[in-house]
Design a protein around this motif. Structure first.
Motif, mmCIF file in Angstrom:
data_model
loop_
_atom_site.group_PDB
_atom_site.id
_atom_site.type_symbol
_atom_site.label_atom_id
_atom_site.label_comp_id
_atom_site.label_asym_id
_atom_site.label_seq_id
_atom_site.Cartn_x
_atom_site.Cartn_y
_atom_site.Cartn_z
ATOM 1 N N LYS A 31 0.807 -1.227 0.000
ATOM 2 C CA LYS A 31 0.000 0.000 0.000
ATOM 3 C C LYS A 31 0.842 1.279 0.000
ATOM 4 N N HIS A 39 -8.109 6.157 -3.814
ATOM 5 C CA HIS A 39 -8.548 5.618 -2.515
ATOM 6 C C HIS A 39 -8.040 6.491 -1.370
ATOM 7 N N TYR A 40 -6.783 6.876 -1.431
ATOM 8 C CA TYR A 40 -6.214 7.713 -0.372
ATOM 9 C C TYR A 40 -6.858 9.091 -0.361
#
Length: 131
Positions: A31, A39-40
């Motif tokens: 990740k 997503h972040y």
């Protein structure tokens, strides 16, 4: 009775540390990225809180920052815009950033078991377009 730490059990090298812990857990390596992914971005924009760690001539500081979700804006995949909210006016973090621009941010969402860590460099801007 006062207990003292035995020097025989103090870890003093990377080799000792790595022998104690072994290999990193696979997903924790997978990740890691050098940019803000979709997503972040969603996580950062949903977070009402983050901790800001800075270092300066006087030492280290870790300061809480928070507001309604979305108060930190993702400008692009490598830039976050963080508003300053006047608090106690100690400006420890801001002083540290002027001394050493390296920062670490830890974004949290209450009730969520995940976190997002961001390491980078900060600059202080008074640009009215960003206010």
């Amino acid at each position: 009775m006062t207990e003292t730490l035995s020097r025989d059990h103090i870890v003093t090298s990377i080799d000792q540390l790595e022998r104690l812990y072994g290999e990193p857990y696979g997903p924790s390596i997978a990740k890691e990225t050098d940019r803000i992914t979709a997503h972040y971005r969603a996580f950062i924009e949903a977070a009402p809180f983050f901790a800001l760690a800075t270092g300066g001539a006087g030492g280290m500081d870790c300061s809480p920052r928070g507001d309604a979700p979305g108060f930190v804006r993702v400008h692009d995949e490598r830039t976050l815009l963080v508003p300053d909210r006047r608090g106690n006016n100690r400006i420890d973090s801001l002083r540290n950033i002027l001394h050493d621009p390296r920062v670490a941010l830890l974004f949290l969402i209450p009730g969520c078991g995940e976190t997002i860590r961001v390491n980078g460099r900060a600059a202080i801007s008074t640009d009215p377009a960003l206010a």
